[in-house]
Design a protein around this motif. Structure first.
Motif, PDB file in Angstrom:
ATOM      1  N   GLN A 752       0.859  -1.183   0.000  1.00  0.00           N
ATOM      2  CA  GLN A 752       0.000   0.000   0.000  1.00  0.00           C
ATOM      3  C   GLN A 752       0.901   1.241   0.000  1.00  0.00           C
ATOM      4  OE1 GLN A 752      -3.506  -0.051   2.669  1.00  0.00           O
ATOM      5  NE2 GLN A 752      -2.587   1.751   3.624  1.00  0.00           N
ATOM      6  N   HIS A 753       0.658   2.170  -0.970  1.00  0.00           N
ATOM      7  CA  HIS A 753       1.568   3.302  -1.082  1.00  0.00           C
ATOM      8  C   HIS A 753       0.899   4.449  -1.845  1.00  0.00           C
ATOM      9  CE1 HIS A 753       5.367   5.430  -1.280  1.00  0.00           C
ATOM     10  NE2 HIS A 753       5.296   5.493  -2.594  1.00  0.00           N
ATOM     11  N   PHE A 754       1.114   5.656  -1.364  1.00  0.00           N
ATOM     12  CA  PHE A 754       0.752   6.871  -2.098  1.00  0.00           C
ATOM     13  C   PHE A 754       2.045   7.504  -2.623  1.00  0.00           C
ATOM     14  CE2 PHE A 754      -3.400   6.613  -0.155  1.00  0.00           C
ATOM     15  CZ  PHE A 754      -4.225   7.171  -1.124  1.00  0.00           C
ATOM     16  N   PHE A 755       2.054   7.838  -3.915  1.00  0.00           N
ATOM     17  CA  PHE A 755       3.266   8.329  -4.568  1.00  0.00           C
ATOM     18  C   PHE A 755       3.371   9.851  -4.424  1.00  0.00           C
ATOM     19  CE2 PHE A 755       1.886   4.430  -6.631  1.00  0.00           C
ATOM     20  CZ  PHE A 755       3.033   3.659  -6.522  1.00  0.00           C
ATOM     21  N   SER A 756       3.559  10.285  -3.191  1.00  0.00           N
ATOM     22  CA  SER A 756       3.562  11.719  -2.884  1.00  0.00           C
ATOM     23  C   SER A 756       4.766  12.439  -3.468  1.00  0.00           C
ATOM     24  CB  SER A 756       3.529  11.925  -1.359  1.00  0.00           C
ATOM     25  OG  SER A 756       2.417  11.269  -0.791  1.00  0.00           O
ATOM     26  N   SER A 757       5.830  11.721  -3.802  1.00  0.00           N
ATOM     27  CA  SER A 757       7.040  12.371  -4.314  1.00  0.00           C
ATOM     28  C   SER A 757       6.959  12.684  -5.802  1.00  0.00           C
ATOM     29  CB  SER A 757       8.253  11.475  -4.054  1.00  0.00           C
ATOM     30  OG  SER A 757       8.088  10.217  -4.697  1.00  0.00           O
ATOM     31  N   LEU A 758       5.923  12.216  -6.483  1.00  0.00           N
ATOM     32  CA  LEU A 758       5.774  12.518  -7.905  1.00  0.00           C
ATOM     33  C   LEU A 758       5.423  13.983  -8.104  1.00  0.00           C
ATOM     34  CD1 LEU A 758       3.776   9.392  -9.173  1.00  0.00           C
ATOM     35  CD2 LEU A 758       6.221   9.863  -9.476  1.00  0.00           C
ATOM     36  N   PRO A 759       5.738  14.545  -9.247  1.00  0.00           N
ATOM     37  CA  PRO A 759       5.364  15.945  -9.505  1.00  0.00           C
ATOM     38  C   PRO A 759       3.847  16.078  -9.667  1.00  0.00           C
ATOM     39  CG  PRO A 759       6.295  14.938 -11.476  1.00  0.00           C
ATOM     40  CD  PRO A 759       6.511  13.955 -10.365  1.00  0.00           C
ATOM     41  N   ALA A 760       3.336  17.252  -9.318  1.00  0.00           N
ATOM     42  CA  ALA A 760       1.909  17.521  -9.459  1.00  0.00           C
ATOM     43  C   ALA A 760       1.506  17.411 -10.933  1.00  0.00           C
ATOM     44  CB  ALA A 760       1.578  18.906  -8.916  1.00  0.00           C
ATOM     45  N   PRO A 761       0.331  16.922 -11.258  1.00  0.00           N
ATOM     46  CA  PRO A 761      -0.737  16.481 -10.348  1.00  0.00           C
ATOM     47  C   PRO A 761      -0.656  15.009 -10.004  1.00  0.00           C
ATOM     48  CG  PRO A 761      -1.556  16.453 -12.586  1.00  0.00           C
ATOM     49  CD  PRO A 761      -0.121  16.911 -12.678  1.00  0.00           C
ATOM     50  N   PHE A 762       0.463  14.338 -10.369  1.00  0.00           N
ATOM     51  CA  PHE A 762       0.553  12.890 -10.167  1.00  0.00           C
ATOM     52  C   PHE A 762       0.848  12.517  -8.713  1.00  0.00           C
ATOM     53  CE2 PHE A 762       1.952  13.871 -14.519  1.00  0.00           C
ATOM     54  CZ  PHE A 762       0.926  13.238 -15.220  1.00  0.00           C
ATOM     55  N   ASP A 763       1.116  13.519  -7.869  1.00  0.00           N
ATOM     56  CA  ASP A 763       1.389  13.227  -6.468  1.00  0.00           C
ATOM     57  C   ASP A 763       0.152  12.764  -5.712  1.00  0.00           C
ATOM     58  OD1 ASP A 763       0.321  15.732  -6.836  1.00  0.00           O
ATOM     59  OD2 ASP A 763       1.432  16.665  -5.206  1.00  0.00           O
ATOM     60  N   GLY A 764      -0.994  12.731  -6.369  1.00  0.00           N
ATOM     61  CA  GLY A 764      -2.206  12.208  -5.737  1.00  0.00           C
ATOM     62  C   GLY A 764      -2.449  10.742  -6.012  1.00  0.00           C
ATOM     63  N   LEU A 765      -1.534  10.113  -6.786  1.00  0.00           N
ATOM     64  CA  LEU A 765      -1.723   8.711  -7.149  1.00  0.00           C
ATOM     65  C   LEU A 765      -1.352   7.780  -5.997  1.00  0.00           C
ATOM     66  CD1 LEU A 765      -0.251   8.686 -10.766  1.00  0.00           C
ATOM     67  CD2 LEU A 765      -2.653   8.341 -10.135  1.00  0.00           C
ATOM     68  N   GLY A 766      -2.072   6.646  -5.901  1.00  0.00           N
ATOM     69  CA  GLY A 766      -1.773   5.632  -4.904  1.00  0.00           C
ATOM     70  C   GLY A 766      -2.094   4.249  -5.434  1.00  0.00           C
ATOM     71  N   LEU A 767      -1.520   3.226  -4.807  1.00  0.00           N
ATOM     72  CA  LEU A 767      -1.746   1.850  -5.231  1.00  0.00           C
ATOM     73  C   LEU A 767      -1.885   0.966  -4.003  1.00  0.00           C
ATOM     74  CD1 LEU A 767      -1.835  -0.287  -7.533  1.00  0.00           C
ATOM     75  CD2 LEU A 767       0.644  -0.543  -7.204  1.00  0.00           C
ATOM     76  N   GLN A 768      -2.883   0.114  -4.040  1.00  0.00           N
ATOM     77  CA  GLN A 768      -3.084  -0.892  -3.001  1.00  0.00           C
ATOM     78  C   GLN A 768      -3.197  -2.244  -3.699  1.00  0.00           C
ATOM     79  OE1 GLN A 768      -6.873  -0.887  -0.878  1.00  0.00           O
ATOM     80  NE2 GLN A 768      -5.807  -1.141   1.056  1.00  0.00           N
ATOM     81  N   ALA A 769      -2.417  -3.230  -3.259  1.00  0.00           N
ATOM     82  CA  ALA A 769      -2.432  -4.541  -3.900  1.00  0.00           C
ATOM     83  C   ALA A 769      -2.188  -5.612  -2.851  1.00  0.00           C
ATOM     84  CB  ALA A 769      -1.377  -4.624  -5.002  1.00  0.00           C
TER      85      ALA A 769
END
Length: 900
Positions: A752-769
């Motif tokens: 489970q992770h939110f990719f907060s270090s990505l540049p905006a607006p992709f810093d809102g992406l997350g993945l749960q598996a």
């Protein structure tokens, strides 16, 4: 008949959550500030409102990290909803948890399994609840006297979160062989002081049924500090309806047929080709009212009431055919390539067809009242609680059927779905039908429970032992099938009055004109079916067909089918907790022993028939001693290793303990006469469990983990059948007995992770598996094959979830993919084929949600369910020998929420 149980409720709404209090039984709910000072293992955060997917995952991760047991949690993401469309869907995302589709829906009584076992303890805010009847274990069967719980019946709008305990502890209620699921409701002190509330209105739409239903949820909470202490009141009301439709093609079981092919002595053809369309709506009503009072820091009291009602109404139009070796066209059979048994295509002459109109309505009711509180003085905390619940289930199955002769019928099982062609008759011509029978069937099941418990804990504050926890619980639970037992009423229509023309308006063309929409293969053409509009008034239904023995005037109770069981349990436990440093590492955990006495008082009737039946009373008493250990080592601030050991039990279902006998005569084919009888000598199933887990927490919301488990189960209960004769009539009677050990072992992996270090607006992406592997083996008794070793039914070896998330600003979105591999639903022995497993082939669900906050207090939500609309296949071992094919359609839900 095809059984359909819908459990697709609409979005859960109005869920505001703060961090959890560990009350009675050790399940996590929400604390007052004073509770936090005294509770070990509680996530100690400042009071906050969990909003959005990130907030819900953060709270779930912190619950998992803080508990001594191995736990997975689901937390309401906002005051709008659970992260999923309903409780069942949310549970299906948890690693190690699987749910069986009860045909077109999720849920169903007993359909939830934890690591392969559906024998789990179900609690509502730590208080045990059950659904006494309904669809049993995720299959088509109807059961009574059950111990499981149908999660469809709780409106998701009332729920703050769900905790799935995969390891046992001494302070947990016994009875969960596979684990414990606790559904957490909201409480007034979960919220800031003052007044708050909200309302949600929405609609749900079925693409296959082409119908929509309206929904609403209303919530209010008021908390204030007065001269009498802090007082809070919470009231929430939910009314959710979801339309549905399911189309099904049923292929009869394989039969030996040396006539249909040339030179293939081992050929197996299908014994029928059946079609059905079922439609209706799933409706859930419920409320949650809780009053809390904290006169001072030492005392806290609460009282509450949770009523809810779940109802599924179902209308079904069905047409079946009986295909035998005797009416097969010689030499017409075509084999599947490479097979010397499976007939792919065949033709038949003078086939008997049967048209049905029927209703299958299922209703659950649950009412619970409770009261309790907490006392804290220095290092001592005492929790006390008492509750009473009443639960009932009613299953109504009313039908009428008529027969018709079909001069020619040919089927072909190849292709994405099979196809069939008939000739020589028009199924819309009322003159070709002859009415047979009117049936009224009622399956009642009731349960009532009373329980009281007291738990105390004392903080030691020095040495390796950090706390001593102990307590006791007393409960009585009754189960019965009063007032009628299984009632099977019927009226056979005389030959002088069996033409459809004699009953104008009661038969009509089936209203479903787009059967298996999107597929071009020919099916049974439009046929006439009994109008279901009158069937819910059983007496009027009977009278419309000229019956004189209506249920009200001539219903007789078969005393052999009645049972009444009272179970009393008295449990004591002690559970020391420890915390210290060993070899430079922090070691924490608990160990304990739970001792529980069970007393059974079983009442029923016994005899050769109802008229001569005499009362029967059986009593028993036994003790179980259940040790447990849960420990964890903090390898560093982020890495945790856990180990757990426990012994667990599950008592047999009440219906399985009943000595009562139920007989079900088949008027069309006496060879299919059936019956069932319980076995009062059944013993509890016992499990020995070992669990290991390694977890790494990157931060509050992000983690990766791997877990392994092994369960050795003794006394697994399995059904078997035998022929018996009553009043000169032979029946195949199913009953049950304890069998040899079963073994379940497996592995879970999650990320489970939110990719907060990505540049905006992709810093809102997350993945749960997550991925789960479960392997099992158990002895199974099959008529004709004896006892064989098989995997557990309704258990996939592999299942996984992949959830893509996006949350930034006013937008919160989610795309969830859930897959489970093939799983066996049953076994049967066939001549020329031997033992065949009836298997549901692997399938996946793709769901999505989109939420947009127009303002701080106004939100729009859109959700889609079963977006890929894939077919589900049930087969006898291979797709060359199909059993059932299902099409459910997509569902869309839209809502607007106003908060204040």
């Amino acid at each position: 008949m095809q059984t359909t149980l819908k459990s697709r409720a609409s979005a859960g709404l109005l869920a505001l959550l703060t961090v959890g209090w560990t009350p009675l039984f050790g399940q996590t709910t929400t604390p007052s500030e004073s509770d936090k000072k005294n509770e070990e293992g509680v996530v100690t955060l400042d009071k906050l409102v969990v909003t959005g997917l990130r907030g819900s995952l953060t709270s779930a991760a912190e619950i998992k990290q803080s508990k001594m047991e191995i736990v997975d949690a689901i937390v309401a993401s906002d005051i709008d909803k659970l992260p999923d469309i309903n409780v069942s869907y949310a549970l299906s995302r948890v690693p190690g948890v699987q749910l069986a589709h009860t045909f077109s829906g999720l849920g169903g009584n007993g359909a939830v399994t934890i690591r392969g076992l559906n024998q789990i303890t179900n609690t509502l805010d730590g208080r045990q609840v059950l659904t006494p009847g309904g669809i049993a274990n995720g299959t088509a069967g109807v059961g009574v006297g059950q111990r499981n719980f149908d999660y469809s019946q709780i409106p998701s709008a009332l729920i703050a979160g769900i905790d799935v305990y995969k390891t046992a502890a001494a302070n947990q209620i016994d009875g969960g062989l596979g684990g414990l699921v606790n559904v957490r409701m909201r409480k007034p002190f979960d919220f800031p002081d003052g007044f708050g509330g909200g309302a949600t209105v929405g609609t749900s739409y079925s693409s296959l049924h082409r119908k929509n239903e309206q929904n609403y949820n209303v919530f209010g909470n008021a908390t204030a500090k007065t001269d009498f202490g802090k007082i809070g009141l919470l009231v929430a009301v939910s009314d959710i309806a979801t339309p549905w439709r399911e189309d099904a093609i049923g292929i009869g079981n394989p039969i030996a047929n040396t006539t249909v092919t040339t030179g293939v002595a081992t050929a197996l053809s299908s014994s029928g080709y059946n079609v059905s369309s079922s439609y209706g709506r799933f409706k859930t009503n419920g409320s949650n009212t809780v009053l809390e009072w904290e006169p001072n820091e030492r005392w806290q009291f609460y009282v509450g009431y949770n009523p809810n009602k779940w109802r599924n109404t179902q209308d079904t139009m069905q047409f079946t055919t009986a295909l035998t070796a005797a009416n097969s066209v010689a030499g017409s059979g075509v084999m599947f390539d490479g097979s010397n048994t499976a007939v792919r295509a065949a033709s038949f002459a003078n086939v008997t067809g049967t048209a049905y109109g029927l209703i299958r309505d299922l209703q659950n009711k649950l009412d619970m009242v409770f009261a309790g509180g907490r006392f804290a003085e220095g290092d001592l905390t005492v929790l006390f609680d008492a509750n009473r619940f009443k639960s009932s289930n009613r299953f109504h199955n009313n039908l009428v059927f008529a027969s018709v002769t079909i001069p020619s019928l040919s089927y072909d099982l190849a292709g994405e779905i099979p196809s069939v062609r008939i000739g020589g008759v028009s199924l819309q011509d009322p003159s070709v039908y002859r009415l047979n029978q009117v049936n009224y069937r009622l399956f009642p099941s009731n349960s009532e429970g009373k329980a009281a418990r007291i738990d105390a804990e004392y903080n030691i504050k020095r040495g390796f032992l950090s706390k001593i926890v102990g307590g006791m619980r007393y409960s009585t639970t009754t189960s019965d099938n009063y007032p009628t037992g299984l009632f099977l009423g019927s009226f056979t229509i005389p030959g002088t009055a069996n033409q459809l023309s004699q009953y104008p308006g009661l038969w009509r063309p089936t209203p479903v004109q787009d059967f298996f929409a999107g597929y071009s293969q020919p099916q049974i053409p439009a046929y006439l079916a009994g109008d279901t509009a009158i069937m819910r008034d059983a007496n009027a239904f009977y009278k419309a067909y000229g019956a004189t023995n209506t249920p009200d005037t001539s219903a007789t109770v078969n005393r052999l089918s009645l049972f009444d069981i009272e179970e009393t349990t008295t449990a004591f436990y002690v559970m020391p907790q420890f915390s210290g440093t060993v070899g430079g590492y922090t070691v924490e955990g608990n160990f304990g022993l739970r001792a529980v006495q069970t007393k059974e008082d079983t009442n029923g009737f016994q005899g050769p028939n109802s008229a001569s039946a005499v009362p029967l009373n059986l009593q028993s008493s036994y003790w179980n001693y259940l040790p447990s250990f849960n420990g964890r080592v903090r390898l560093n601030d982020h890495l945790f290793f856990r180990a757990a050991f426990s012994k667990t039990i599950t008592r047999p279902n009440f219906g399985s303990l009943s000595p009562s006998l139920t007989l079900n005569a088949n008027p069309v084919n006496p060879a299919l006469n059936s019956g069932s009888q319980g076995n009062p000598d059944l013993k509890p199933i016992r499990g020995t469990n070992v669990d290991l887990s390694l977890e790494y927490y990157f931060n509050k919301s992000d983690l990766v983990y791997v877990a392994a488990f092994n369960k050795d189960v003794k006394g697994f209960i399995a059904s078997f059948s035998e022929q018996r004769t009553y009043d000169g009539v032979t029946y195949v009677i199913s009953t049950s007995r304890n069998l040899n050990p079963a073994t379940i072992k497996g592995l879970e992996v999650g990320f489970q992770h939110f990719f907060s270090s990505l540049p905006a607006p992709f810093d809102g992406l997350g993945l749960q598996a997550n991925y789960t592997y479960v392997d099992s083996s158990t002895p199974t008794t099959v008529t004709g094959a004896g006892t064989v070793t098989t995997p557990l039914t309704n258990l996939s070896k592999r299942s996984y979830n992949i959830v893509a998330m996006y949350e930034k600003g006013p937008v919160s979105a989610r795309l969830a993919y859930n897959y489970r591999a093939d799983f066996v639903t049953g076994f049967a022995y066939f001549v020329n084929a031997g033992l065949l497993s009836q298997t549901m082939l692997g399938y996946a669900d793709l769901d999505a949600s989109f939420n947009y906050s127009l303002t701080k207090n106004l939100q729009f939500a859109l959700q889609g369910v079963n977006l890929t609309n894939k077919l589900r296949y049930q087969v006898y071992g291979t797709k060359m020998v199909p059993s059932n094919i299902y099409l459910d359609g997509r569902q869309v839900l839209a809502s607007v929420t106003l908060r204040f």
